[in-house]
Scaffold this active site. Structure first.
Site, short mmCIF file in Angstrom:
data_model
loop_
_atom_site.label_atom_id
_atom_site.label_comp_id
_atom_site.label_asym_id
_atom_site.label_seq_id
_atom_site.Cartn_x
_atom_site.Cartn_y
_atom_site.Cartn_z
N GLY A 107 45.28 30.11 48.00
CA GLY A 107 45.28 29.96 49.44
C GLY A 107 44.50 28.78 49.97
CG HIS A 142 46.24 24.45 50.85
ND1 HIS A 142 46.78 23.35 50.21
CD2 HIS A 142 45.04 24.06 51.31
CE1 HIS A 142 45.93 22.36 50.26
NE2 HIS A 142 44.86 22.75 50.92
CD GLU A 160 45.93 20.03 38.92
OE1 GLU A 160 46.33 20.86 38.08
OE2 GLU A 160 46.38 19.97 40.07
CE LYS A 161 46.65 9.34 40.99
NZ LYS A 161 45.65 8.30 41.26
NE ARG A 177 51.11 37.04 44.17
CZ ARG A 177 51.69 36.19 45.01
NH1 ARG A 177 52.93 36.41 45.40
NH2 ARG A 177 51.05 35.12 45.45
CE LYS A 226 44.95 23.24 42.42
NZ LYS A 226 46.33 23.10 41.90
CG ASN A 276 51.85 32.85 42.45
OD1 ASN A 276 50.62 32.97 42.44
ND2 ASN A 276 52.45 31.94 43.20
CE LYS A 326 45.45 28.55 40.81
NZ LYS A 326 44.72 29.70 41.29
NE ARG A 385 55.67 33.02 53.51
CZ ARG A 385 54.79 33.08 52.50
NH1 ARG A 385 53.56 33.50 52.73
NH2 ARG A 385 55.15 32.71 51.29
#
Length: 448
Positions: A164, A235, A200-201, A291, A158, A289, A116, A337
Site C-alpha cells: 500500500g 499506490h 530498486e531502480k 490471494r 521499499k 499476491n 519482498k 472502485r
C-alpha cells in the site's frame, strides 16, 4: 469435499464468496464484528457468529475467535477473501493444524511471497524478469549509498514487508538518499514491525500490469491474462482494465506463459497475481499476491471463469477446471472502485446510505454489500462497492461505463462516483494513454 465454508471477511468480498458458495451448494458461515451485525453477507449466510468488537485486531484479525467459530459451527474450510488474514501464513498453519482447509496457497508460499526480498529472488530463480536492484536487504547508510551508485539514480527504497505504499520512498539524487532511506525504515517499522528495506531502480513512467495465475498444487498451472492497474492514488488502485490498452496479444500471451510456467515449477496452489511494472516493452516483477484480488471480476468478465468457484474446486482437491488451451478471452472490462470518500479530498465519509440504486443492463455488474438504510461503519476500509462493465471492444466498454455511472445513485454519504464520471470523459483515459503517475498528476492540476 468441502461441506461448510466460514467466510473470514466482511463487505463486498464476503458477499461475493457467499454467492459462490450458494451456487456450489456449500453451506456458509458469516463472521462479523458488532459493527457489522446488519451487513448483507451476515443476513444471507446460513449461520453467523459475532467474533468481537469493531476494531479489526479484536475481530477480523483475531485468529483464535475465527478458529473457535469454525469449531462451533462445524465449518471445515475458511475462505479469507482479500486483506485481513488472507496472506497470513500463521493463520494458514493454524487452520491446517485444526484440520480446517484454508482456501488459498500453502503457508510456505505465503511466506515466500510475503517477504519482498525472498519473493524477488524466487521470481528470478523461476525465470520471471525483475527490476534491477539490491541483492537483499540494505543494512545501513553506507550500504545504501554504495547500492544506489551501483544501480544508478533515481532509486526506490521499499519495505521488505511492505504494501500500500507504506515504507516506500524515492531518492532522485545522492543528496536525497539518506533521508529517504531512513524515513522508509522508520515507516516500515511503524507499519509492519519490521524496518528492513531493499532498493530498486526507479522507473520513470511505467504501467502497472498484473497477471492472474492459478495452480492446482501438483505442478499444473494456467494464466488468465492481464489486468492494467495503472490508475492509482498513493499506490492504491482505483480503476482497472482487462486487457491492458498498452499490450498486444503476443506480449500478453508471452508474459502470461512465463508466469504460468513459474507457477508450475513452484507447484503453486490456488489463485495468485504476479505484478509487474511495464516500461518500454519490458516487464519488471515487483511482487506476487497470494490471494484473490479486489479486481478479479474483470478477469471473470473476459474469460467467463468464476475465480471463487475455481478457488474452492482447487482447495477441495478437484484440480483446475480448464486447461490453458481452453481459455478464451472475449472483449474488454473495466472496474471502478467505489469508495465512501469525498471525491475531491478523499477524506472517508462513513454514515447512513439514504438512497441506493445500482445500475443495470447488458454487461454491467455491481459487487457491493451496501443497501438503502445501511450504515457504513468508520472502522474499516472505505471500499463500498465495485462497478464492473464489459463490452465487445474497449470503446463499447467505455461508452457503457459512461452510461452506468450516470445511473448509479448513492445518497447520504460522499463517494468517488464523481471522480469516475470525470475520468471516463478524459481524452487520455479514452486513448489508454496513462501510467502509474497519471492520476496523481491529474488530481494535482484539476478539481473534480
Amino acid at each position: 469435499m468441502i461441506s461448510k465454508i466460514l467466510i473470514a471477511n466482511r463487505g463486498e468480498i464476503a458477499l461475493r464468496v457467499l454467492r459462490a458458495c450458494k451456487e456450489l451448494g456449500i453451506a456458509t458461515v458469516a463472521v462479523h464484528s458488532t459493527a457489522d451485525s446488519d451487513a448483507m453477507h451476515v443476513r444471507l449466510a446460513d449461520e453467523s457468529v459475532c467474533i468481537g468488537p469493531p476494531p479489526s485486531r479484536d475481530s477480523y484479525l483475531n485468529i483464535h475467535q475465527i478458529v473457535a467459530a469454525c469449531e462451533i459451527t462445524g465449518a471445515d474450510a475458511v475462505h479469507p477473501g482479500y486483506g485481513f488474514l488472507s496472506e497470513n501464513a500463521k493463520f494458514a498453519d493454524i487452520l491446517d493444524a485444526h484440520g480446517i482447509t484454508f482456501i488459498g496457497p500453502t503457508a510456505d508460499h505465503i511466506r515466500i511471497m510475503g517477504d519482498k526480498i525472498t519473493a524477488k529472488q524466487t521470481a528470478m530463480d523461476l525465470g520471471i524478469p525483475v527490476v534491477p536492484g539490491s541483492a537483499g536487504e540494505v543494512l545501513n547508510d553506507a550500504d545504501a549509498l554504495k547500492t544506489a551508485r551501483e544501480i544508478g539514480y533515481p532509486v526506490l527504497i521499499k519495505a521488505t514487508a511492505g504494501g500500500g505504499g507504506r515504507g516506500m520512498k524515492v531518492a532522485k539524487t545522492e543528496a536525497d538518499l539518506l533521508e529517504a532511506f531512513n524515513t522508509a525504515r522508520s515507516e516500515a517499522a511503524n507499519a509492519f514491525g519490521n524496518d528492513s528495506v531493499y532498493m530498486e531502480k526507479y522507473l520513470g513512467k511505467p504501467r502497472h500490469i498484473e497477471i492472474q495465475v492459478f495452480g492446482d498444487g501438483a505442478g499444473n498451472a494456467i494464466h488468465l491474462g492481464e489486468r492494467d492497474c495503472s490508475l492509482q492514488r498513493r499506490h492504491q488502485k482505483i480503476w482497472e482494465e482487462a486487457n491492458s490498452p498498452a499490450l498486444n496479444v503476443e506480449q500478453r500471451m508471452k508474459i502470461g506463459q512465463i508466469c504460468a510456467d513459474a507457477m508450475k515449477k513452484l507447484k503453486y496452489r490456488g489463485a495468485g497475481t504476479v505484478e509487474f511494472l511495464y516500461e518500454n516493452g519490458e516487464f519488471y516483477f515487483i511482487e506476487m499476491n497470494t490471494r484473490l484480488q479486489v479486481e478479479h471480476p474483470i478477469t471473470e468478465a473476459i474469460t467467463g471463469i468464476d475465480l471463487v468457484h475455481e478457488q474452492i474446486r482447487v482447495a477441495s482437491g478437484g484440480g483446475l477446471s480448464v486447461t490453458q488451451e481452453e481459455i478464451e478471452f472475449s472483449g474488454h472490462a473495466i472496474e471502478c472502485r467505489i469508495n465512501a470518500e469525498d471525491a475531491r479530498t478523499f477524506v472517508p465519509s462513513p454514515g447512513t446510505i439514504t438512497h441506493f440504486h445500482a445500475p443495470g443492463g447488458l454487461g454491467v455488474r455491481v459487487d457491493s454489500g451496501a443497501y438503502q438504510g445501511y450504515r457504513i461503519p468508520p472502522y474499516y476500509d472505505s471500499l463500498i462497492g465495485k462497478l464492473i462493465v464489459h463490452g465487445r471492444t474497449r470503446v463499447e466498454c467505455m461508452m457503457r461505463l459512461r452510461r452506468v455511472l450516470d445511473e448509479f445513485v448513492i445518497d447520504g454519504i460522499k463517494t468517488t462516483l464523481p471522480l469516475f464520471q470525470d475520468l471516463v470523459t478524459n481524452p487520455d483515459i479514452a486513448n489508454g494513454d496513462y501510467d502509474i503517475h497519471w492520476l496523481e498528476d491529474y488530481l494535482a492540476k484539476t478539481s473534480v
